[in-house]
Design an enzyme around this catalytic site. Structure first.
Site, PDB file in Angstrom:
ATOM      1  N   GLY A   1       0.840  -1.210   0.000  1.00 44.52           N
ATOM      2  CA  GLY A   1       0.000   0.000   0.000  1.00 44.52           C
ATOM      3  C   GLY A   1       0.863   1.245   0.000  1.00 44.52           C
ATOM      4  N   ALA A   2       2.041   1.131  -0.651  1.00 43.03           N
ATOM      5  CA  ALA A   2       3.028   2.215  -0.573  1.00 43.03           C
ATOM      6  C   ALA A   2       2.688   3.406  -1.484  1.00 43.03           C
ATOM      7  CB  ALA A   2       4.405   1.664  -0.955  1.00 43.03           C
TER       8      ALA A   2
ATOM      9  N   GLY B   1      -1.520   7.464   0.923  1.00 41.12           N
ATOM     10  CA  GLY B   1      -1.987   7.477   2.308  1.00 41.12           C
ATOM     11  C   GLY B   1      -0.900   7.140   3.326  1.00 41.12           C
TER      12      GLY B   1
ATOM     13  N   TYR C   1     -15.252  -4.837   6.656  1.00 42.88           N
ATOM     14  CA  TYR C   1     -14.015  -4.128   7.028  1.00 42.88           C
ATOM     15  C   TYR C   1     -13.649  -4.431   8.485  1.00 42.88           C
ATOM     16  CZ  TYR C   1     -10.744  -0.249   7.793  1.00 42.88           C
ATOM     17  OH  TYR C   1      -9.642   0.502   8.111  1.00 42.88           O
TER      18      TYR C   1
HETATM   19  N1  LIG Z   1      -7.713   6.299   6.853  1.00 44.06           N
HETATM   20  C1  LIG Z   1      -8.117   5.975   8.056  1.00 44.06           C
HETATM   21  O1  LIG Z   1      -8.786   6.749   8.757  1.00 44.06           O
HETATM   22  C2  LIG Z   1      -7.785   4.636   8.626  1.00 44.06           C
HETATM   23  C3  LIG Z   1      -7.045   3.706   7.899  1.00 44.06           C
HETATM   24  N2  LIG Z   1      -6.751   2.497   8.470  1.00 44.06           N
HETATM   25  C4  LIG Z   1      -5.980   1.513   7.738  1.00 44.06           C
HETATM   26  O2  LIG Z   1      -4.766   2.082   7.301  1.00 44.06           O
HETATM   27  C5  LIG Z   1      -4.318   1.435   6.107  1.00 44.06           C
HETATM   28  C6  LIG Z   1      -3.952   2.470   5.090  1.00 44.06           C
HETATM   29  O3  LIG Z   1      -5.108   3.181   4.760  1.00 44.06           O
HETATM   30  P1  LIG Z   1      -5.058   4.617   4.070  1.00 44.06           P
HETATM   31  O4  LIG Z   1      -3.664   5.015   3.837  1.00 44.06           O
HETATM   32  O5  LIG Z   1      -5.946   5.481   4.855  1.00 44.06           O
HETATM   33  O6  LIG Z   1      -5.789   4.277   2.715  1.00 44.06           O
HETATM   34  P2  LIG Z   1      -5.472   4.699   1.191  1.00 44.06           P
HETATM   35  O7  LIG Z   1      -6.706   4.311   0.459  1.00 44.06           O
HETATM   36  O8  LIG Z   1      -4.981   6.091   1.114  1.00 44.06           O
HETATM   37  O9  LIG Z   1      -4.266   3.777   0.779  1.00 44.06           O
HETATM   38  C7  LIG Z   1      -4.456   2.439   0.560  1.00 44.06           C
HETATM   39  C8  LIG Z   1      -3.282   1.878  -0.187  1.00 44.06           C
HETATM   40  O10 LIG Z   1      -3.537   0.495  -0.401  1.00 44.06           O
HETATM   41  C9  LIG Z   1      -3.380   0.211  -1.758  1.00 44.06           C
HETATM   42  N3  LIG Z   1      -4.241  -0.889  -2.156  1.00 44.06           N
HETATM   43  C10 LIG Z   1      -5.580  -0.958  -2.114  1.00 44.06           C
HETATM   44  N4  LIG Z   1      -6.007  -2.126  -2.598  1.00 44.06           N
HETATM   45  C11 LIG Z   1      -4.887  -2.810  -2.959  1.00 44.06           C
HETATM   46  C12 LIG Z   1      -4.655  -4.079  -3.549  1.00 44.06           C
HETATM   47  N5  LIG Z   1      -5.649  -4.880  -3.880  1.00 44.06           N
HETATM   48  N6  LIG Z   1      -3.386  -4.469  -3.777  1.00 44.06           N
HETATM   49  C13 LIG Z   1      -2.345  -3.664  -3.468  1.00 44.06           C
HETATM   50  N7  LIG Z   1      -2.500  -2.446  -2.916  1.00 44.06           N
HETATM   51  C14 LIG Z   1      -3.762  -2.027  -2.674  1.00 44.06           C
HETATM   52  C15 LIG Z   1      -3.721   1.511  -2.466  1.00 44.06           C
HETATM   53  O11 LIG Z   1      -3.152   1.457  -3.748  1.00 44.06           O
HETATM   54  P3  LIG Z   1      -3.774   2.207  -5.003  1.00 44.06           P
HETATM   55  O12 LIG Z   1      -3.052   3.510  -5.034  1.00 44.06           O
HETATM   56  O13 LIG Z   1      -3.409   1.306  -6.147  1.00 44.06           O
HETATM   57  O14 LIG Z   1      -5.232   2.321  -4.797  1.00 44.06           O
HETATM   58  C16 LIG Z   1      -3.072   2.519  -1.540  1.00 44.06           C
HETATM   59  O15 LIG Z   1      -1.693   2.615  -1.775  1.00 44.06           O
HETATM   60  C17 LIG Z   1      -5.453   0.498   5.699  1.00 44.06           C
HETATM   61  O16 LIG Z   1      -5.160  -0.795   6.128  1.00 44.06           O
HETATM   62  C18 LIG Z   1      -6.643   1.024   6.481  1.00 44.06           C
HETATM   63  O17 LIG Z   1      -7.562   0.019   6.733  1.00 44.06           O
HETATM   64  C19 LIG Z   1      -7.140   2.191   9.742  1.00 44.06           C
HETATM   65  C20 LIG Z   1      -7.835   3.080  10.484  1.00 44.06           C
HETATM   66  C21 LIG Z   1      -8.252   4.355   9.979  1.00 44.06           C
HETATM   67  C1  LIG Z   2     -15.799  14.742  12.473  1.00 44.34           C
HETATM   68  C2  LIG Z   2     -17.127  15.091  11.993  1.00 44.34           C
HETATM   69  C3  LIG Z   2     -17.732  16.309  12.542  1.00 44.34           C
HETATM   70  C4  LIG Z   2     -17.805  14.350  11.094  1.00 44.34           C
HETATM   71  C5  LIG Z   2     -17.308  13.085  10.461  1.00 44.34           C
HETATM   72  C6  LIG Z   2     -18.214  11.938  10.817  1.00 44.34           C
HETATM   73  C7  LIG Z   2     -17.790  10.565  10.240  1.00 44.34           C
HETATM   74  C8  LIG Z   2     -17.861  10.575   8.719  1.00 44.34           C
HETATM   75  C9  LIG Z   2     -16.430  10.106  10.748  1.00 44.34           C
HETATM   76  C10 LIG Z   2     -16.394  10.164  12.293  1.00 44.34           C
HETATM   77  C11 LIG Z   2     -15.534   9.023  12.755  1.00 44.34           C
HETATM   78  C12 LIG Z   2     -14.927   8.510  11.470  1.00 44.34           C
HETATM   79  C13 LIG Z   2     -14.252   7.203  11.433  1.00 44.34           C
HETATM   80  C14 LIG Z   2     -14.092   6.515  10.248  1.00 44.34           C
HETATM   81  C15 LIG Z   2     -14.706   7.027   9.015  1.00 44.34           C
HETATM   82  C16 LIG Z   2     -15.305   8.420   9.108  1.00 44.34           C
HETATM   83  C17 LIG Z   2     -15.997   8.661  10.435  1.00 44.34           C
HETATM   84  C18 LIG Z   2     -17.164   7.684  10.596  1.00 44.34           C
HETATM   85  C19 LIG Z   2     -13.391   5.179  10.188  1.00 44.34           C
HETATM   86  C20 LIG Z   2     -14.506   4.141  10.140  1.00 44.34           C
HETATM   87  C21 LIG Z   2     -12.491   5.041   8.974  1.00 44.34           C
HETATM   88  C22 LIG Z   2     -11.818   3.695   8.912  1.00 44.34           C
HETATM   89  C23 LIG Z   2     -11.347   3.126  10.198  1.00 44.34           C
HETATM   90  O1  LIG Z   2     -10.561   2.190  10.193  1.00 44.34           O
HETATM   91  C24 LIG Z   2     -11.895   3.627  11.454  1.00 44.34           C
HETATM   92  C25 LIG Z   2     -10.920   3.487  12.614  1.00 44.34           C
HETATM   93  C26 LIG Z   2     -12.456   5.011  11.374  1.00 44.34           C
HETATM   94  C27 LIG Z   2     -13.203   5.335  12.673  1.00 44.34           C
HETATM   95  C28 LIG Z   2     -13.667   6.747  12.704  1.00 44.34           C
END
Ligand SMILES: NC(=O)C1=CN([C@@H]2O[C@H](COP(=O)(O)OP(=O)(O)OC[C@H]3O[C@@H](n4cnc5c(N)ncnc54)[C@H](OP(=O)(O)O)[C@@H]3O)[C@@H](O)[C@H]2O)C=CC1
Ligand SMILES: CC(C)=CCC[C@@H](C)[C@H]1CC[C@H]2C3=C(CC[C@]12C)[C@@]1(C)CCC(=O)[C@@H](C)[C@@H]1CC3
Length: 301
Positions: A9-10, A13, A162
């Site tokens: 996932g490099a 994000g 998820y």
């Molecule tokens: N964002 C958040 O609030 C939270 C994120 N996480 C976890 O953090 C991790 C990173 O998420 P985040 O950086 O936010 O997400 P992004 O969507 O920004 O990044 C995801 C990355 O994973 C890659 N990817 C997706 N599907 C595949 C696949 N099939 N094979 C190879 N690579 C793939 C994407 O590549 P491509 O560019 O090709 O799409 C991208 O580089 C995830 O595991 C997520 O569940 C956990 C809690 C909260």
């Molecule tokens: C902050 C305000 C005022 C509004 C945003 C509300 C929601 C869209 C937001 C609040 C908590 C968030 C959250 C996630 C997604 C967006 C929210 C529901 C996650 C589910 C994203 C993926 C994860 O892995 C979780 C840890 C996140 C938990 C909190």
């Protein structure tokens, strides 16, 4: 000897932020960027090299939701001979999970099973080294036991694929420690907190997140897991990178946190896992792995 670190996932994000931060911490590491396709991998490599021109950066193409691609990547990585750390930062979160080309649930495969196969295929590189090797799984605080069921571990029937896949990740890490610590392989799970990334931009459009930003900065004074940026979200990974894995608690999840004033820190929280369920689940993963390897025998050495 250089440390070889593979980041999945490099391309964006948390994964991309982690790559940059790791090179900032230790310019001697060899970073291997695992991306879904060659163009993304090259673009990511160029981006990283712009910032760290002297860095050793290689790429590998892997779609973690496609088991043939995972096995091909493992074959290629085995040829390169060295691997000391694998950290997962890819993930998918969809409203509607579906079957992939292998007939498996897409979220389960991408978030967990693809990596499980990759790790098992790379066991010879990761185990029995002079220094410990490590796995860092990007899980989530969204991992919930109530979303997971052993009888439907791919989560074909529910609406929380998820959360289920992240709980399954926590279970897997616990068992991997039990099975592999003696061979010098250590596994940890982290949660990056709430990060603005392509994943969250699929929940709400970017402009809405931008409008919500001031509110979220205020919320951060009370909710330390609102890390908000990928850089902050990678805090727990970077912290783990600097620890001796032998001293870490295998039953803890490390959460990236950011204070109201923007200071990053890591908070360990006990994992909510039942070790017996973890063991039973691991047996199911092994069974599925057996079926996968039988199907793709031509991709094995
Ligand atoms: N964002 C958040 O609030 C939270 C994120 N996480 C976890 O953090 C991790 C990173 O998420 P985040 O950086 O936010 O997400 P992004 O969507 O920004 O990044 C995801 C990355 O994973 C890659 N990817 C997706 N599907 C595949 C696949 N099939 N094979 C190879 N690579 C793939 C994407 O590549 P491509 O560019 O090709 O799409 C991208 O580089 C995830 O595991 C997520 O569940 C956990 C809690 C909260
Ligand atoms: C902050 C305000 C005022 C509004 C945003 C509300 C929601 C869209 C937001 C609040 C908590 C968030 C959250 C996630 C997604 C967006 C929210 C529901 C996650 C589910 C994203 C993926 C994860 O892995 C979780 C840890 C996140 C938990 C909190």
């Amino acid at each position: 000897m250089e440390r070889v670190v593979l980041v999945t996932g490099a391309s964006g994000g948390v994964g991309l932020a982690l790559c940059r931060r790791l090179l900032g911490e230790d310019g001697r590491i060899h970073l291997c960027l695992a991306c879904r396709n060659a163009q993304k991998a090259e673009a990511t490599r160029d981006l990283v090299l712009q910032e760290y021109p002297a860095a050793q950066v290689s790429t590998v193409e892997v779609d973690l939701g496609n088991l043939a691609s995972v096995l091909r990547a493992a074959q290629e990585l085995r040829c390169r001979r060295l691997l000391h750390m694998l950290t997962t930062a890819e993930g998918v979160m969809t409203q509607t999970d579906r079957l992939n080309g292998d007939g498996l649930q897409e979220v389960f495969t991408t978030n967990l099973f693809g990596h499980f196969i990759l790790i098992r295929q790379l066991e010879s590189l990761l185990c029995g080294n002079e220094k410990p090797s490590r796995l860092i799984w990007t899980s989530s605080s969204n991992a919930r036991e109530s979303a997971f069921s052993l009888s439907d571990y791919q989560h074909a029937k529910g609406q929380e694929s998820y959360s289920s896949s992240k709980y399954a990740t926590d279970l897997t890490s616990v068992v991997l420690n039990r099975k592999f610590n003696k061979q010098g392989l250590y596994s940890s799970v982290v949660c990056p907190g709430l990060v603005m990334s392509n994943m969250t931009f699929k929940i709400l459009p970017v402009f809405l997140w931008v409008l919500l930003m001031p509110i979220m900065f205020l919320i951060r004074f009370f909710a330390k897991t609102y890390t908000l940026t990928p850089y902050n979200g990678a805090e727990a990974h970077v912290w783990l990178f600097k620890q001796k894995p032998e001293y870490l608690d295998p039953l803890v999840k490390y959460h990236s946190c950011t204070s109201g004033l923007g200071k990053n820190f890591v908070e360990p929280r006990k994992l909510d896992v039942d070790e017996e369920t973890a063991e039973k689940f691991y047996q199911k993963l092994l069974e599925l792995e057996g079926q996968t390897l039988e199907k793709y025998g031509d991709l094995l050495d």
